[in-house]
Design a protein around this motif. Structure first.
Motif: not given
Ligand code: FMN
Ligand code: SF4
Length: 463
Positions: A22, A97, A224
């Motif tokens: 992430g 996300q 994302t």
């Protein structure tokens, strides 16, 4: 096919999110800048997952290019369509996300503030996303663009983007006239060119349109990953016109209703089996709806789940929430349920929508009760032609296309009700407005049957 939107195990913390890669999407967007990020999204071919399938890169480019001193980015997490639970599933599994995608959107459109709008009744999802935003703010990720969580009403129209902005501003979910990129959040007036009235105080002698970007939870979650892994990676899944995966919901007459991530282009029949565990023994599919699009008949189940293939059979993929009815279901009752839902949820700003959907619902009730005649069917057809007159939003079109498709595809069932003066397939049919969906068990909203067309409720009767 690998799933990337719905992890097998929920992401428990921001640290875990970083461990799983992430943060790379936002870094890449910062490197690329707004134009480069839009180019990446256009190359990826991502289409909005809120229902209409509008190309995301094109939408971002139009909001970013719209004049205005303030811009805003909004995540539509209202999820009120019968048969859909995918946004809540995504929020439960990985809210990070989505927040990262919203930050990328804010960067690209130059947003001064971002909003995530959910129903106040989505307690679990509100807790998850609130905690995620707090962690990301703490880590410095949301500093440039503060994020506000908005708790909205249960009305279906809350999810309509023009109504969503009204709710964020503190109003009722009544769709306004102009789209968010022309009349955004806290706009002082729509920019219609020549303005006869005075400008409002405090706005420097001119109206402010505040162009606003509205995207669905799943759309922003995809952004994302596209930024982190690139457009070519994304195009390695799905079809040319519908790249990527989709998070599908399968409910109704299936063994185990559920949500699952599937590759776009998978045949509908396989999606029903993979996500909903198929039908009960000795049952056949009679009809499938992806609300609120025309019915998909039993002989169309091999249609690939893509925007273009659903359009080619005269339907639409919508938000990939599939409601399955087997051969024991009465299609007059199904039409009545859909029509009543839309009639009750219609806000009445456009007279033809509220009156027309009410007239159609009343006639469907007569037919289902065995008291109808062919004159009722003719009246339904006539109202279906007019119900969209002067419509501000798409709800009226939903009434038109869903009911018309059932009346046309199942004319024999309407004729049977008239011939026998009763319903030949009397069994309960539930309009699956989902309250919860987990581990193959669906919980439906049982209060909606008491909701009146003025959005008040009949008192519950003691059982
Ligand atoms: C009656 C009605 C209800 C809607 N409800 C939702 C919803 O709950 N969630 C959603 O994302 N879009 C919903 N939409 C679509 C939104 O208006 C809008 O198109 C969408 O949020 C755009 O996001 P996208 O470009 O990412 O798909 C609804 C539309 C209508 C007409
Ligand atoms: S079309 Fe129907 S639901 Fe939409 S704004 Fe008009 S009356 Fe309200």
């Amino acid at each position: 096919m690998a799933s990337f939107l719905l992890p097998p195990q929920p992401v428990a913390s921001l640290d875990e999110y970083f461990e799983r890669g992430g943060g790379a999407g936002l870094s890449r967007a910062q490197d690329l800048g707004p134009d480069g990020t839009i180019d990446e999204l256009v190359r990826a071919g991502l289409r909005g997952r809120g229902g209409a399938g509008f190309p995301t890169g094109r939408k971002w480019s139009s909001v970013a290019g719209q004049r205005g001193t303030h811009h805003y980015a909004v995540c539509n997490a209202a999820e009120g369509e019968p048969g859909t639970f995918k946004d809540r599933a995504l929020l439960r599994a990985n809210p990070y996300q989505l927040v990262e995608g919203l930050m990328i959107a804010g960067l690209v459109v130059g947003a001064t503030e971002a909003f995530i709008a959910l129903k106040a009744s989505f307690g679990r999802e509100i807790d998850r996303v609130t905690a995620a935003v707090a962690e990301m703010q703490e880590a410095g990720i949301c500093r440039d663009c503060p994020v506000t969580i908005v708790r909205g009403p249960d009305e279906y129209l809350f999810g309509e983007e023009k109504a969503l902005l009204e709710v964020i501003e503190g109003g009722a979910p009544l769709p306004r006239l102009l789209p968010p990129h022309e009349h955004g959040l806290f706009a002082t007036a729509p920019q219609l060119g020549w303005e006869a009235k005075d400008t409002e105080p405090g706005h420097g002698g001119r109206h402010e349109s505040n162009p606003t970007l509205v995207n669905n939870v799943e759309t922003l979650s995809n952004v994302t990953h596209i930024l982190a892994r690139g457009a070519d990676w994304f195009r390695g899944m799905g079809t040319r016109d519908s790249p990527g995966n989709v998070v599908a919901t399968v409910v109704g007459d299936v063994v185990a209703p559920d949500v699952g991530e599937v590759e776009l282009g998978t045949p509908l029949r396989a999606v029903i089996d993979a996500v909903g565990s198929g039908l009960l023994p000795d049952r056949r599919v009679k009809a499938v709806f992806s609300v609120a699009n025309p019915v998909i008949a039993a002989d169309q189940l091999d249609v690939p789940v893509t925007y273009e293939d659903f359009a080619a059979i005269g339907s639409g993929m919508g938000a990939a929430g599939f409601i399955v009815f087997d051969d024991t279901a009465c299609m007059v009752e199904v039409a009545r349920q859909f029509s009543r839902f839309l009639y009750v949820e219609s806000c009445g700003q456009c007279p033809a929508c509220k009156r027309g959907s009410g007239e159609i619902t009343g006639r469907l009730e007569r037919l289902e009760a065995g008291a109808g005649t062919m004159a009722d069917v003719d009246e339904i057809r006539s109202w279906l032609d007019k119900v969209t007159d002067g419509n501000r939003c798409y709800l009226a079109v939903e009434e038109q296309v869903v009911v018309a498709s059932i009346v046309n595809a199942f004319a024999d069932e309407f004729a049977e009700h008239i011939k026998f003066d009763r319903c030949p397939r009397p069994r309960p049919v539930v309009l699956p407005k989902l309250v919860d969906l987990a581990a193959g068990r669906a919980t439906y909203d049982t209060d909606h049957v008491r909701k009146r067309p003025d959005w008040t409720y009949e008192p519950a009767t003691a059982t």
